[in-house]
Design a protein around this motif. Structure first.
Motif, PDB file in Angstrom:
ATOM      1  N   TRP A   1       5.401   4.121  -0.683  1.00 39.46           N
ATOM      2  CA  TRP A   1       5.392   4.601   0.687  1.00 39.46           C
ATOM      3  C   TRP A   1       4.165   4.085   1.426  1.00 39.46           C
ATOM      4  N   PHE A   2       4.301   3.903   2.747  1.00 37.58           N
ATOM      5  CA  PHE A   2       3.130   3.632   3.578  1.00 37.58           C
ATOM      6  C   PHE A   2       3.205   4.483   4.834  1.00 37.58           C
ATOM      7  N   THR A   3       2.026   4.798   5.369  1.00 43.03           N
ATOM      8  CA  THR A   3       1.959   5.774   6.455  1.00 43.03           C
ATOM      9  C   THR A   3       1.900   5.140   7.836  1.00 43.03           C
ATOM     10  N   PHE A   4       1.201   3.998   7.964  1.00 47.92           N
ATOM     11  CA  PHE A   4       1.061   3.433   9.314  1.00 47.92           C
ATOM     12  C   PHE A   4       1.392   1.955   9.412  1.00 47.92           C
ATOM     13  N   CYS A   5       1.174   1.137   8.378  1.00 51.03           N
ATOM     14  CA  CYS A   5       1.526  -0.276   8.529  1.00 51.03           C
ATOM     15  C   CYS A   5       1.647  -0.978   7.189  1.00 51.03           C
ATOM     16  N   ALA A   6       2.342  -2.094   7.221  1.00 46.46           N
ATOM     17  CA  ALA A   6       2.384  -3.032   6.109  1.00 46.46           C
ATOM     18  C   ALA A   6       2.287  -4.424   6.712  1.00 46.46           C
ATOM     19  N   GLY A   7       1.806  -5.369   5.930  1.00 44.61           N
ATOM     20  CA  GLY A   7       1.688  -6.737   6.427  1.00 44.61           C
ATOM     21  C   GLY A   7       2.039  -7.726   5.342  1.00 44.61           C
ATOM     22  N   TYR A   8       2.736  -8.781   5.738  1.00 44.08           N
ATOM     23  CA  TYR A   8       3.178  -9.803   4.796  1.00 44.08           C
ATOM     24  C   TYR A   8       2.738 -11.154   5.331  1.00 44.08           C
ATOM     25  N   GLY A   9       1.787 -11.764   4.624  1.00 48.54           N
ATOM     26  CA  GLY A   9       1.279 -13.046   5.082  1.00 48.54           C
ATOM     27  C   GLY A   9      -0.151 -12.946   5.560  1.00 48.54           C
ATOM     28  N   PHE A  10      -0.391 -13.363   6.795  1.00 49.47           N
ATOM     29  CA  PHE A  10      -1.745 -13.579   7.298  1.00 49.47           C
ATOM     30  C   PHE A  10      -2.623 -12.337   7.218  1.00 49.47           C
ATOM     31  N   ASP A  11      -2.188 -11.218   7.777  1.00 47.05           N
ATOM     32  CA  ASP A  11      -3.087 -10.056   7.831  1.00 47.05           C
ATOM     33  C   ASP A  11      -3.365  -9.511   6.436  1.00 47.05           C
ATOM     34  N   ALA A  12      -2.390  -9.638   5.521  1.00 52.91           N
ATOM     35  CA  ALA A  12      -2.622  -9.221   4.147  1.00 52.91           C
ATOM     36  C   ALA A  12      -3.646 -10.130   3.474  1.00 52.91           C
ATOM     37  N   GLY A  13      -3.631 -11.415   3.834  1.00 49.95           N
ATOM     38  CA  GLY A  13      -4.647 -12.327   3.319  1.00 49.95           C
ATOM     39  C   GLY A  13      -6.038 -11.935   3.771  1.00 49.95           C
ATOM     40  N   VAL A  14      -6.159 -11.501   5.022  1.00 46.78           N
ATOM     41  CA  VAL A  14      -7.446 -11.028   5.537  1.00 46.78           C
ATOM     42  C   VAL A  14      -7.935  -9.826   4.729  1.00 46.78           C
ATOM     43  N   ILE A  15      -7.043  -8.880   4.481  1.00 42.87           N
ATOM     44  CA  ILE A  15      -7.429  -7.681   3.729  1.00 42.87           C
ATOM     45  C   ILE A  15      -7.837  -8.042   2.312  1.00 42.87           C
ATOM     46  N   GLY A  16      -7.126  -8.998   1.712  1.00 41.24           N
ATOM     47  CA  GLY A  16      -7.513  -9.452   0.382  1.00 41.24           C
ATOM     48  C   GLY A  16      -8.913 -10.022   0.367  1.00 41.24           C
ATOM     49  N   ARG A  17      -9.256 -10.797   1.385  1.00 36.84           N
ATOM     50  CA  ARG A  17     -10.600 -11.362   1.477  1.00 36.84           C
ATOM     51  C   ARG A  17     -11.651 -10.263   1.667  1.00 36.84           C
ATOM     52  N   VAL A  18     -11.330  -9.261   2.491  1.00 40.12           N
ATOM     53  CA  VAL A  18     -12.262  -8.150   2.702  1.00 40.12           C
ATOM     54  C   VAL A  18     -12.506  -7.411   1.391  1.00 40.12           C
ATOM     55  N   GLU A  19     -11.439  -7.162   0.636  1.00 40.02           N
ATOM     56  CA  GLU A  19     -11.601  -6.453  -0.638  1.00 40.02           C
ATOM     57  C   GLU A  19     -12.469  -7.247  -1.602  1.00 40.02           C
ATOM     58  N   GLN A  20     -12.320  -8.568  -1.609  1.00 38.24           N
ATOM     59  CA  GLN A  20     -13.172  -9.403  -2.459  1.00 38.24           C
ATOM     60  C   GLN A  20     -14.635  -9.263  -2.068  1.00 38.24           C
ATOM     61  N   GLN A  21     -14.911  -9.229  -0.769  1.00 44.01           N
ATOM     62  CA  GLN A  21     -16.284  -9.081  -0.304  1.00 44.01           C
ATOM     63  C   GLN A  21     -16.844  -7.701  -0.657  1.00 44.01           C
ATOM     64  N   ARG A  22     -16.015  -6.685  -0.564  1.00 43.13           N
ATOM     65  CA  ARG A  22     -16.480  -5.337  -0.903  1.00 43.13           C
ATOM     66  C   ARG A  22     -16.781  -5.222  -2.395  1.00 43.13           C
ATOM     67  N   GLU A  23     -15.983  -5.910  -3.226  1.00 43.21           N
ATOM     68  CA  GLU A  23     -16.263  -5.911  -4.665  1.00 43.21           C
ATOM     69  C   GLU A  23     -17.593  -6.585  -4.973  1.00 43.21           C
ATOM     70  N   ARG A  24     -18.030  -7.460  -4.068  1.00 44.24           N
ATOM     71  CA  ARG A  24     -19.326  -8.130  -4.245  1.00 44.24           C
ATOM     72  C   ARG A  24     -20.471  -7.341  -3.635  1.00 44.24           C
ATOM     73  N   GLY A  25     -20.176  -6.140  -3.156  1.00 48.47           N
ATOM     74  CA  GLY A  25     -21.228  -5.270  -2.649  1.00 48.47           C
ATOM     75  C   GLY A  25     -21.357  -5.214  -1.141  1.00 48.47           C
ATOM     76  N   LYS A  26     -20.500  -5.946  -0.402  1.00 53.21           N
ATOM     77  CA  LYS A  26     -20.564  -5.914   1.058  1.00 53.21           C
ATOM     78  C   LYS A  26     -20.015  -4.586   1.582  1.00 53.21           C
ATOM     79  N   ARG A  27     -20.606  -4.108   2.661  1.00 56.73           N
ATOM     80  CA  ARG A  27     -20.115  -2.887   3.303  1.00 56.73           C
ATOM     81  C   ARG A  27     -18.896  -3.196   4.156  1.00 56.73           C
ATOM     82  N   SER A  28     -17.991  -2.218   4.229  1.00 54.36           N
ATOM     83  CA  SER A  28     -16.782  -2.383   5.036  1.00 54.36           C
ATOM     84  C   SER A  28     -17.116  -2.133   6.502  1.00 54.36           C
ATOM     85  N   THR A  29     -17.363  -3.202   7.228  1.00 57.17           N
ATOM     86  CA  THR A  29     -17.686  -3.107   8.649  1.00 57.17           C
ATOM     87  C   THR A  29     -16.675  -3.910   9.448  1.00 57.17           C
ATOM     88  N   HIS A  30     -16.631  -3.656  10.742  1.00 57.29           N
ATOM     89  CA  HIS A  30     -15.713  -4.421  11.585  1.00 57.29           C
ATOM     90  C   HIS A  30     -16.137  -5.881  11.670  1.00 57.29           C
TER      91      HIS A  30
END
Length: 322
Positions: A148-177
């Motif tokens: 289930w999802f509550t507000f959105c799903a993305g297939y392709g570009f925006d999901a790629g962006v989120i994947g990159r953000v998660e990689q940065q957060r795993e490296r210690g980066k803060r989740s900022t805009h």
């Protein structure tokens, strides 16, 4: 009222002291059990046990959209039943909190807790629709379980962006805009399918829509927030209808500049539009296929690569205190 409070200790915008204050405020008005999550998927497991027990009236999620998504999937693991299952309340504790804000709750966790307590005292609630995504029968992804999802799903570009953000957060980066904006630029520069889309949308009784370079599925509006600015990918999307889709057939530099500007200036009345934009409203059943494996996300959680995803819009899926 018997309630379970699911607390994400890694929530980015609440301190341990703030969480203690919120717990005491909630406990003063109900019989409350508070549990702190210890691993990915723990919130889902806790909510599932609450749903199965028959002894819990309300589950309160204190965390970001990822925590809320886990709780929702735990509550609905046997399917929706708003009249029988515990209700849901959300105390926003993440960096964006799209679901809570789309419900009209304050983005401040203390103010949101006050709003929830007021809603409980007046028995104010609503039943919202949700999206369900699953592997498509007859494809290599058919064994992927429904989620289930509550507000959105993305297939392709925006999901790629989120994947990159998660990689940065795993490296210690803060989740900022600012982090998200940087990853949007990097994903665009590295996107292999931006000029020739590989996504096809199929729905019963309609001709397929081919060659989409981007596809965003919305269960509500706004789609997300950039700071305090709401962004409307599908302004007509609503918790009271099924699912909306925004697709782009071209992502050249001029096209992306145009549609990014439209997103940044979007309103509840007008979202991205133009000859390369495909907008669909209130879809109950449809499938997105791709000629190549593409990243997939739901509620801001990157779920890996998929070649096909089948979506269902389910009205009246969950009872929410608001």
């Amino acid at each position: 009222m018997r309630a379970l409070l699911v607390v994400n200790p890694a929530a980015t915008t609440t301190s341990a002291r703030t969480r203690d204050v919120l717990m005491h405020a909630l406990a003063s008005e109900m019989k409350l059990e508070a549990v702190t999550t210890e691993y990915r998927g723990h919130a889902r497991d806790l909510a599932r046990r609450a749903a199965d027990s028959g002894e819990i009236d309300l589950v309160v999620a204190l965390g970001g959209d990822g925590t809320v998504n886990e709780v929702v999937n735990g509550l609905l693991h046997n399917g929706p039943d708003p009249d029988r299952l515990p209700g849901l309340a959300v105390v926003p504790g993440g960096s964006t909190n799209v679901f809570a804000r789309a419900l009209g709750l304050p983005n401040d966790p203390v103010e949101a807790t006050g709003a929830i307590l007021d809603a409980l005292s007046t028995r104010s609630e609503r039943t919202v629709g949700l999206g369900l995504a699953a592997g498509t029968p007859g494809t290599e992804d058919e064994s992927v379980p429904a989620r289930w999802f509550t507000f959105c799903a993305g297939y392709g570009f925006d999901a790629g962006v989120i994947g990159r953000v998660e990689q940065q957060r795993e490296r210690g980066k803060r989740s900022t805009h600012a982090l998200y904006v940087r990853q949007v630029v990097r994903q665009f520069l590295a996107e292999p399918h931006r000029r020739h889309g590989v996504i096809t949308l199929e729905r019963p009784g309609q001709d397929p829509i081919k060659d989409l370079a981007l596809s965003i599925v919305c269960n509500t509006a706004p789609w997300t927030y950039l700071g305090n600015r709401p962004m409307y990918a599908s302004p007509a999307a609503s918790f009271d209808t099924a699912l909306d889709v925004l697709g782009l057939t071209k992502m050249s530099t001029p096209a992306v500049a145009r549609y990014a500007t439209q997103l940044l200036t979007s309103t509840p009345e007008r979202g991205p539009h133009g000859k390369h934009a495909v907008t669909l409203h209130d879809l109950t059943d449809f499938t997105l296929h791709s000629k190549a494996p593409l990243p997939f996300q739901m509620d801001g959680d990157h779920l890996g690569l998929r070649t096909s995803v089948t979506f269902t819009g389910v009205r009246r899926a969950l009872r929410v205190i608001v």
